[in-house]
Motif scaffolding. Structure first.
Motif, PDB file in Angstrom:
ATOM      1  N   PRO A 173      57.264  98.734  24.961  1.00 16.35           N
ATOM      2  CA  PRO A 173      57.427  99.986  24.221  1.00 16.35           C
ATOM      3  C   PRO A 173      58.899 100.215  23.942  1.00 16.35           C
ATOM      4  O   PRO A 173      59.761  99.910  24.774  1.00 16.35           O
ATOM      5  CB  PRO A 173      56.857 101.040  25.167  1.00 16.35           C
ATOM      6  N   PHE A 174      59.192 100.729  22.777  1.00 18.05           N
ATOM      7  CA  PHE A 174      60.576 100.911  22.344  1.00 18.05           C
ATOM      8  C   PHE A 174      60.795 102.352  21.911  1.00 18.05           C
ATOM      9  O   PHE A 174      59.939 102.960  21.279  1.00 18.05           O
ATOM     10  CB  PHE A 174      60.874  99.956  21.186  1.00 18.05           C
ATOM     11  N   LYS A 175      61.946 102.886  22.253  1.00 14.75           N
ATOM     12  CA  LYS A 175      62.298 104.246  21.849  1.00 14.75           C
ATOM     13  C   LYS A 175      63.733 104.266  21.369  1.00 14.75           C
ATOM     14  O   LYS A 175      64.614 103.626  21.948  1.00 14.75           O
ATOM     15  CB  LYS A 175      62.127 105.219  23.025  1.00 14.75           C
ATOM     16  N   TYR A 176      63.965 104.997  20.293  1.00 17.62           N
ATOM     17  CA  TYR A 176      65.316 105.136  19.765  1.00 17.62           C
ATOM     18  C   TYR A 176      65.561 106.611  19.471  1.00 17.62           C
ATOM     19  O   TYR A 176      64.822 107.239  18.715  1.00 17.62           O
ATOM     20  CB  TYR A 176      65.491 104.315  18.486  1.00 17.62           C
ATOM     21  N   GLY A 177      66.569 107.172  20.094  1.00 20.23           N
ATOM     22  CA  GLY A 177      66.804 108.596  19.925  1.00 20.23           C
ATOM     23  C   GLY A 177      65.742 109.408  20.637  1.00 20.23           C
ATOM     24  O   GLY A 177      65.130 108.956  21.600  1.00 20.23           O
ATOM     25  N   THR A 178      65.492 110.600  20.161  1.00 16.46           N
ATOM     26  CA  THR A 178      64.545 111.493  20.830  1.00 16.46           C
ATOM     27  C   THR A 178      63.166 111.528  20.177  1.00 16.46           C
ATOM     28  O   THR A 178      62.215 112.034  20.762  1.00 16.46           O
ATOM     29  CB  THR A 178      65.108 112.927  20.857  1.00 16.46           C
ATOM     30  N   THR A 179      63.032 110.974  18.970  1.00 20.72           N
ATOM     31  CA  THR A 179      61.753 111.094  18.255  1.00 20.72           C
ATOM     32  C   THR A 179      61.146 109.759  17.832  1.00 20.72           C
ATOM     33  O   THR A 179      59.934 109.667  17.661  1.00 20.72           O
ATOM     34  CB  THR A 179      61.912 111.973  16.999  1.00 20.72           C
ATOM     35  N   LYS A 180      61.946 108.752  17.675  1.00 23.83           N
ATOM     36  CA  LYS A 180      61.424 107.494  17.149  1.00 23.83           C
ATOM     37  C   LYS A 180      60.909 106.613  18.284  1.00 23.83           C
ATOM     38  O   LYS A 180      61.669 106.172  19.146  1.00 23.83           O
ATOM     39  CB  LYS A 180      62.505 106.756  16.353  1.00 23.83           C
ATOM     40  N   LYS A 181      59.592 106.339  18.293  1.00 20.21           N
ATOM     41  CA  LYS A 181      58.976 105.548  19.346  1.00 20.21           C
ATOM     42  C   LYS A 181      58.018 104.541  18.722  1.00 20.21           C
ATOM     43  O   LYS A 181      57.465 104.766  17.651  1.00 20.21           O
ATOM     44  CB  LYS A 181      58.189 106.446  20.311  1.00 20.21           C
ATOM     45  N   GLY A 182      57.811 103.435  19.415  1.00 24.99           N
ATOM     46  CA  GLY A 182      56.882 102.428  18.926  1.00 24.99           C
ATOM     47  C   GLY A 182      56.774 101.282  19.906  1.00 24.99           C
ATOM     48  O   GLY A 182      56.921 101.462  21.116  1.00 24.99           O
ATOM     49  N   GLU A 183      56.548 100.082  19.393  1.00 21.30           N
ATOM     50  CA  GLU A 183      56.431  98.898  20.233  1.00 21.30           C
ATOM     51  C   GLU A 183      57.011  97.716  19.473  1.00 21.30           C
ATOM     52  O   GLU A 183      56.769  97.556  18.268  1.00 21.30           O
ATOM     53  CB  GLU A 183      54.958  98.637  20.584  1.00 21.30           C
ATOM     54  N   ILE A 184      57.807  96.917  20.156  1.00 16.23           N
ATOM     55  CA  ILE A 184      58.410  95.764  19.499  1.00 16.23           C
ATOM     56  C   ILE A 184      58.178  94.499  20.319  1.00 16.23           C
ATOM     57  O   ILE A 184      57.872  94.560  21.513  1.00 16.23           O
ATOM     58  CB  ILE A 184      59.931  95.941  19.280  1.00 16.23           C
ATOM     59  N   ALA A 185      58.308  93.364  19.657  1.00 22.00           N
ATOM     60  CA  ALA A 185      58.373  92.062  20.324  1.00 22.00           C
ATOM     61  C   ALA A 185      59.775  91.533  20.048  1.00 22.00           C
ATOM     62  O   ALA A 185      60.185  91.399  18.886  1.00 22.00           O
ATOM     63  CB  ALA A 185      57.317  91.122  19.774  1.00 22.00           C
ATOM     64  N   LEU A 186      60.504  91.259  21.102  1.00 20.90           N
ATOM     65  CA  LEU A 186      61.890  90.815  20.987  1.00 20.90           C
ATOM     66  C   LEU A 186      61.989  89.365  21.451  1.00 20.90           C
ATOM     67  O   LEU A 186      61.517  89.021  22.538  1.00 20.90           O
ATOM     68  CB  LEU A 186      62.791  91.714  21.835  1.00 20.90           C
ATOM     69  N   THR A 187      62.592  88.530  20.629  1.00 25.32           N
ATOM     70  CA  THR A 187      62.735  87.111  20.942  1.00 25.32           C
ATOM     71  C   THR A 187      64.189  86.696  20.829  1.00 25.32           C
ATOM     72  O   THR A 187      64.833  86.949  19.803  1.00 25.32           O
ATOM     73  CB  THR A 187      61.921  86.246  19.961  1.00 25.32           C
ATOM     74  N   VAL A 188      64.731  86.077  21.874  1.00 20.05           N
ATOM     75  CA  VAL A 188      66.046  85.448  21.759  1.00 20.05           C
ATOM     76  C   VAL A 188      65.798  84.045  21.214  1.00 20.05           C
ATOM     77  O   VAL A 188      65.154  83.216  21.859  1.00 20.05           O
ATOM     78  CB  VAL A 188      66.778  85.395  23.115  1.00 20.05           C
ATOM     79  N   ASP A 189      66.272  83.800  20.005  1.00 21.08           N
ATOM     80  CA  ASP A 189      66.021  82.528  19.333  1.00 21.08           C
ATOM     81  C   ASP A 189      66.986  81.436  19.771  1.00 21.08           C
ATOM     82  O   ASP A 189      66.618  80.258  19.821  1.00 21.08           O
ATOM     83  CB  ASP A 189      66.129  82.711  17.815  1.00 21.08           C
ATOM     84  N   ALA A 190      68.225  81.814  20.073  1.00 16.26           N
ATOM     85  CA  ALA A 190      69.228  80.823  20.440  1.00 16.26           C
ATOM     86  C   ALA A 190      70.447  81.511  21.033  1.00 16.26           C
ATOM     87  O   ALA A 190      70.703  82.696  20.779  1.00 16.26           O
ATOM     88  CB  ALA A 190      69.642  80.010  19.202  1.00 16.26           C
ATOM     89  N   ILE A 191      71.174  80.764  21.848  1.00 18.75           N
ATOM     90  CA  ILE A 191      72.490  81.184  22.327  1.00 18.75           C
ATOM     91  C   ILE A 191      73.452  80.092  21.871  1.00 18.75           C
ATOM     92  O   ILE A 191      73.470  78.990  22.419  1.00 18.75           O
ATOM     93  CB  ILE A 191      72.528  81.341  23.858  1.00 18.75           C
ATOM     94  N   GLU A 192      74.221  80.371  20.824  1.00 17.79           N
ATOM     95  CA  GLU A 192      75.041  79.362  20.181  1.00 17.79           C
ATOM     96  C   GLU A 192      76.523  79.518  20.535  1.00 17.79           C
ATOM     97  O   GLU A 192      77.068  80.624  20.507  1.00 17.79           O
ATOM     98  CB  GLU A 192      74.892  79.456  18.658  1.00 17.79           C
ATOM     99  N   LYS A 193      77.148  78.404  20.845  1.00 17.22           N
ATOM    100  CA  LYS A 193      78.580  78.414  21.130  1.00 17.22           C
ATOM    101  C   LYS A 193      79.363  78.481  19.828  1.00 17.22           C
ATOM    102  O   LYS A 193      79.103  77.730  18.878  1.00 17.22           O
ATOM    103  CB  LYS A 193      78.966  77.151  21.909  1.00 17.22           C
ATOM    104  N   GLY A 194      80.318  79.403  19.767  1.00 19.39           N
ATOM    105  CA  GLY A 194      81.165  79.522  18.608  1.00 19.39           C
ATOM    106  C   GLY A 194      82.526  78.890  18.855  1.00 19.39           C
ATOM    107  O   GLY A 194      82.733  78.161  19.822  1.00 19.39           O
ATOM    108  N   ASP A 195      83.461  79.205  17.995  1.00 17.64           N
ATOM    109  CA  ASP A 195      84.829  78.692  18.094  1.00 17.64           C
ATOM    110  C   ASP A 195      85.770  79.873  18.303  1.00 17.64           C
ATOM    111  O   ASP A 195      85.589  80.924  17.674  1.00 17.64           O
ATOM    112  CB  ASP A 195      85.191  77.958  16.802  1.00 17.64           C
TER     113      ASP A 195
END
Length: 223
Positions: free
Chosen positions: A88-110
């Protein structure tokens, strides 16, 4: 350009400052959403059922078609890179719902990637890693304009990497609020920057510690 700096003493506190500042757990962070036996028919005498030959499966449930793992992610749970965590996800005081969160990659930069941010000695010797993730709306509410942030990296020994949270445009790691009309089934890519202290140390895992895990001892992890 305005920015906000996050200092963690367990969780985030916000304070307004001018310019770009690096913050994090060691120092700084640059700112720019489950259930019978059949009954006998008529007056027939019930016949005892034969014992089942198969035991209940103990294997973990596979991800659902909705984009998240079956069930809800729990505080402290670890997922594989590329695996979705649903909660379940909530943002602020009124916006609520449900999300699926995926970390796709952890990439090394320069280290040179950080030059446009003009942070100077504050990032000298540090190496950026880009935590790239996908947000999918698997609930029934419109989550437009919400921000799915609170993503950070961990070094190989489990300690926090320094955060670099950019407000504005950073081409190497773009991240924006969810767009207008972010309804069921919609997805959006995001990115968070974590800094390794040197070229010999890497950011090995990622953690989401936003709502509903903000007040918990642990968020959810990918590695």
């Amino acid at each position: 350009m305005s920015s906000s700096v996050m200092h963690r003493g367990g969780r985030a506190k916000l304070a307004s400052v001018l310019g770009l500042v690096v913050v994090g757990s060691l120092a700084l962070s640059a700112c720019n959403g489950d259930d019978g036996a059949e009954k006998p028919v008529g007056g027939a005498t019930p016949t005892p059922s034969a014992p089942s030959s198969s035991a209940p499966s103990t294997q973990p449930s596979a991800p659902t078609d909705g984009g998240g793992s079956a069930g809800q992610a729990k505080s402290g749970q670890t997922f594989k890179i590329g695996e979705a965590a649903r909660f379940p996800f909530k943002y602020g005081t009124t916006k609520k719902g449900e999300i699926a969160l995926t970390v796709d990659a952890i990439e090394k930069g320069d280290p040179a990637d950080l030059a446009p941010l003009k942070l100077g000695d504050k990032v000298s010797g540090k190496v950026p890693y880009y935590i790239r993730y996908t947000v999918k709306n698997v609930g029934t509410t419109n989550l437009e304009y919400a921000s799915v942030s609170h993503m950070k990296g961990h070094l190989g020994d489990g300690t926090d990497a320094q955060d670099l949270m950019v407000i504005g445009t950073f081409a190497k790691c773009p991240s924006e609020s969810l767009p207008q009309g972010f309804t069921t089934g919609k997805t959006q890519k995001g990115c968070a920057v974590a800094l390794a202290p040197s070229a010999t140390t890497k950011v090995a895992s990622a953690e989401y510690w936003g709502d509903p895990f903000t007040m918990a001892d642990k968020g959810i992890y990918w590695k």
